[in-house]
Design an enzyme around this catalytic site. Structure first.
Site, PDB file in Angstrom:
ATOM      1  N   GLU A 183       0.819  -1.206   0.000  1.00  0.00           N
ATOM      2  CA  GLU A 183       0.000   0.000   0.000  1.00  0.00           C
ATOM      3  C   GLU A 183       0.859   1.265   0.000  1.00  0.00           C
ATOM      4  O   GLU A 183       0.402   2.332   0.400  1.00  0.00           O
ATOM      5  CB  GLU A 183      -0.971   0.028   1.196  1.00  0.00           C
ATOM      6  CG  GLU A 183      -1.625  -1.299   1.534  1.00  0.00           C
ATOM      7  CD  GLU A 183      -2.422  -1.913   0.389  1.00  0.00           C
ATOM      8  OE1 GLU A 183      -2.598  -1.232  -0.638  1.00  0.00           O
ATOM      9  OE2 GLU A 183      -2.862  -3.069   0.512  1.00  0.00           O
ATOM     10  N   ASP A 344      -0.510  -0.294  -9.526  1.00  0.00           N
ATOM     11  CA  ASP A 344      -0.836  -1.712  -9.447  1.00  0.00           C
ATOM     12  C   ASP A 344      -0.845  -2.258 -10.870  1.00  0.00           C
ATOM     13  O   ASP A 344      -1.537  -1.713 -11.751  1.00  0.00           O
ATOM     14  CB  ASP A 344      -2.223  -1.920  -8.829  1.00  0.00           C
ATOM     15  CG  ASP A 344      -2.204  -1.805  -7.316  1.00  0.00           C
ATOM     16  OD1 ASP A 344      -1.143  -2.057  -6.713  1.00  0.00           O
ATOM     17  OD2 ASP A 344      -3.254  -1.473  -6.733  1.00  0.00           O
TER      18      ASP A 344
END
Length: 733
Positions: A183, A344
């Protein structure tokens, strides 16, 4: 070449969803990622056949699932089912537009199967090959994507990092110097662990630098060093948003494939049932026949040629936007302006079907525009001397920029279980390590259960309420397995069969990836590995021992201890506990114990001193069981009672360093406290083998106020041991 650089970073991650039983819906996440993201990205790398300077991060769960024969064989079955469905569709007399799209899918799935089999079903081999050919660079992530700001112990944070690096090295043949923190979550102190584990750079969101102390001169135009020397590369949200902004981002163009419309929901159940879940559950096939079209529910059919046209347009637009962005910062030098764009990986291909082709086209356009691409590793090689060092607070790239996604009313209940597992692992490893090969295997399995539970994916899924039941069940299952195995360890009921059953349920990581010593505290490691091998030691008691000493006493203690350690002496230092400092730390031959009071807060200073001395004596007697002490050396009056007691009990010499006395500190003093300190100081003058005083005090001056003898000496130079050649009394304990 244009001024500045562009660095693309793609992070491939999924939770570990490999299950022994067939037809688990979550395992389809892997098939979708392979079909829509991983292989299409590999196609672009193979098509371009040149150094792209892309950095690809692959998390250990993805690495392990790509290497798993069960997942590999099931993926081939999945491809065959898709090709069968496409042939059935083509035989149904669909419209001309549908047939055109189905032909596109038939070619695509045939190519997917060809590529997958070419790499012998293991895409790790493909990424490794292209990295070794210099086309891409690669890094990895922590073991299971654990959210590091919420880890309770340093040992757990280190285990996540080290285990992830170990797993990646086993599959890829090298240990990366970069890592993707889950994250993009950075918290102060994790950089020390990263640096100690060989990591030299990672990635953060841009507000990490904009809110840093001090604010970097170059803003987000260059990475910065953390206090422990790890380079932090910030995401450039302007350039990243150009792709993924909900308002102006490319993936929303009407000609691109519609993600939310799948053939499975457009066909009657009787027709599609064969390709759905045996329990009667519909799921996406991956055959999405429509394009975005517009905001309405009415969707036109996907036209591949139109999508390819937009890929070209958007790649050109992106190159022009990046060119303008770099030129606007063209005056920046030392280092030149850097645009870091971390994403991502699954955003390209899975969520934006045309994304991998867009990246390939962008690589071609950037070369045409003279924009230099660069990896973070190469950037540091060129510009390591040009970076500032700043302090960065806890931050993430998640909602609101901090921890809101991973701790809220939907998922905060998980933390107490995770923290319990961490602390239990620290205890279990210290208590049971190396008791037997079977016990060590059990400890490794406990770590495996813990890292599978700590994955940030479970909290993320619970926050988003997507497959929340699965996430909660998986988390509870790992905590249950942890408790079951720990109970067997405590009750001496371990067996090969039990451990095999536990591993078979989730065969994640090889045992060699997991270093149980990671869960040893520095003190536990010393106790289990080295205590007793260093010979006799000196026990030092002092009211001050920190790296930020101000007074003469603290400086003298540190200098004295370090001088003796440099001569080969082993020195144990007992000093009061201070917030922010570790209770135990070791520097070569010096062991520092910061001792907590065993009683509640005491207001009177003499009561505090007494309680502190009791704590010294208690800890010293615990140490004596393993450490032979040959002398006690105390500093200042506040440690005299414990030092006198210990020297008498251990029958070893007592040395004292008194840089000042109460009567010299307070020449006009009187009253109860003054008299009490005076009596304590007098006691050490009578009982110590040698008392050292500073040069500013003459023995005559001290003798005017205290009863002194021949044992009172002026402090020796640091290069002369205060213990001299005097024969030390034998420690009979």
């Amino acid at each position: 070449m244009k001024p500045g650089y562009f660095s693309l970073v793609l992070h491939a991650h999924l939770p570990y969803v490999r299950h022994e039983e067939k037809h688990r819906l979550e395992e389809r996440w892997v098939y979708e990622a392979i079909s829509e993201t991983y292989i299409p990205i590999l196609w672009q790398i193979d098509r371009l056949q040149k150094p792209l300077h892309w950095t690809v991060s692959i998390s250990p769960p993805v690495v392990e699932m790509l290497a798993d024969p069960l997942v590999q064989d099931r993926y081939v079955e999945h491809l065959d089912e898709m090709l069968e469905l496409i042939e059935i569709e083509l035989a149904e007399g669909r419209s001309e537009q549908e047939v055109e799209t189905l032909h596109f899918y038939r070619g695509r799935y045939t190519d997917l199967k060809t590529t997958f089999l070419h790499w012998e079903k293991n895409l790790n081999h493909a990424f490794r090959t292209y990295r070794e050919q210099g086309f891409i660079d690669m890094v990895t992530c922590t073991a299971t994507h654990g959210f590091n700001p919420h880890l309770f112990t340093e040992q757990a944070a280190r285990a996540e990092i080290r285990t992830g690096l170990n797993c990646f090295e086993r599959h890829y043949g090298f240990r990366p110097t970069g890592i993707w923190l889950p994250e993009c979550a950075y918290t102060p102190g994790v950089d020390r662990i990263l640096y100690e584990e060989g990591v030299r750079y990672t990635f953060v969101d841009e507000h990490a630098l904009l809110d840093a102390d001090p604010t970097p001169d170059k803003g987000i135009g260059a990475p910065v060093y953390s206090p422990h020397g790890v380079a932090l590369f910030p995401r450039d949200q302007i350039i990243s948003g150009k792709i993924w902004s909900s308002m102006i981002g490319y993936p929303g163009h009407p000609d691109y494939r519609e993600f939310y419309r799948d053939l499975a929901y457009d066909r009657d159940w009787a027709y599609i049932e064969k390709f759905m879940h045996p329990e009667g559950i519909r799921f996406d096939t991956g055959l999405k026949m429509h394009r975005i079209t517009g905001d309405s529910d009415e969707k036109d059919y996907y036209v591949r040629a139109w999508a390819e046209h937009q890929i070209d347009n958007h790649a050109l637009d992106f190159a022009q936007t990046l060119e303008g962005h770099l030129e606007a910062h063209g005056g920046q030098m030392f280092p030149p302006f850097l645009v870091t764009a971390p994403f991502d990986a699954e955003l390209f291909g899975h969520w934006w079907f045309e994304g991998p082709e867009f990246l390939g086209k962008v690589a071609e356009r950037l070369e045409e525009f003279g924009i230099e691409t660069i990896t973070p590793a190469l950037f540091l090689e060129r510009h390591f001397q040009d970076l500032e060092t700043v302090h960065v607070s806890m931050n993430t790239w998640g909602r609101k920029g901090y921890g809101d996604v991973w701790i809220n009313e939907r998922n905060e209940w998980m933390l107490r279980h995770l923290h319990m597992m961490e602390t239990q692992l620290v205890k279990d490893v210290a208590d049971y390590r190396h008791a037997s090969p079977l016990v060590d295997r059990a400890l490794i399995q406990l770590v495996r259960h813990y890292v599978l539970a700590v994955s940030s994916d479970w909290a993320f899924i619970l926050d988003g309420q997507t497959t929340a039941q699965y996430a909660a069940e998986r988390f509870r299952e790992h905590t249950r397995l942890f408790a079951e195995l720990e109970t067997a360890l405590y009750q001496d009921k371990l067996s090969d069969e039990l451990l095999a059953d536990h591993y078979r349920a989730y065969p994640f990581l090889d045992d060699v990836d997991i270093d149980i010593d990671t869960f040893l505290s520095p003190h536990d490691y010393y106790v289990t590995e080295e205590r007793g091998s260093e010979g006799e030691a000196i026990l030092v008691l002092t009211p001050e021992y920190t790296g930020n000493v101000v007074g003469d006493l603290g400086r003298r203690v540190i200098d004295e201890v370090e001088a003796r350690a440099a001569e080969g002496e082993t020195v144990y230092v007992l000093t009061p506990f201070k917030e922010g400092l570790p209770e135990y730390e070791r520097h070569n031959h010096v062991h520092v114990y910061r001792v907590r009071l065993t009683s509640p807060f005491l207001e009177h200073v003499m009561n505090q001193v007494a309680a502190q001395n009791v704590a010294y004596v208690k800890l010293a007697h615990e140490l004596v069981a393993k450490v032979p002490f040959k002398a006690i050396h105390q500093f200042d009056w506040m440690t005299i009672p414990a030092a006198r007691s210990l020297a008498k009990a251990l029958q070893v010499p007592l040395y004292s360093t008194m840089l000042s006395f109460e009567t010299t500190r307070n020449p006009h003093g009187h009253g109860g406290l003054f008299d009490a300190i005076h009596r304590i100081e007098n006691s050490v003058l009578a009982e110590a083998d040698t008392v050292y005083i500073c040069e500013q005090l003459s023995t005559e001056e001290v003798g005017m106020r205290y009863a002194i003898g021949d044992n009172v000496k002026t402090c020796l130079p640091l290069d002369a041991s205060p213990y001299g050649q005097k024969r030390l009394k034998k420690n009979t304990k």
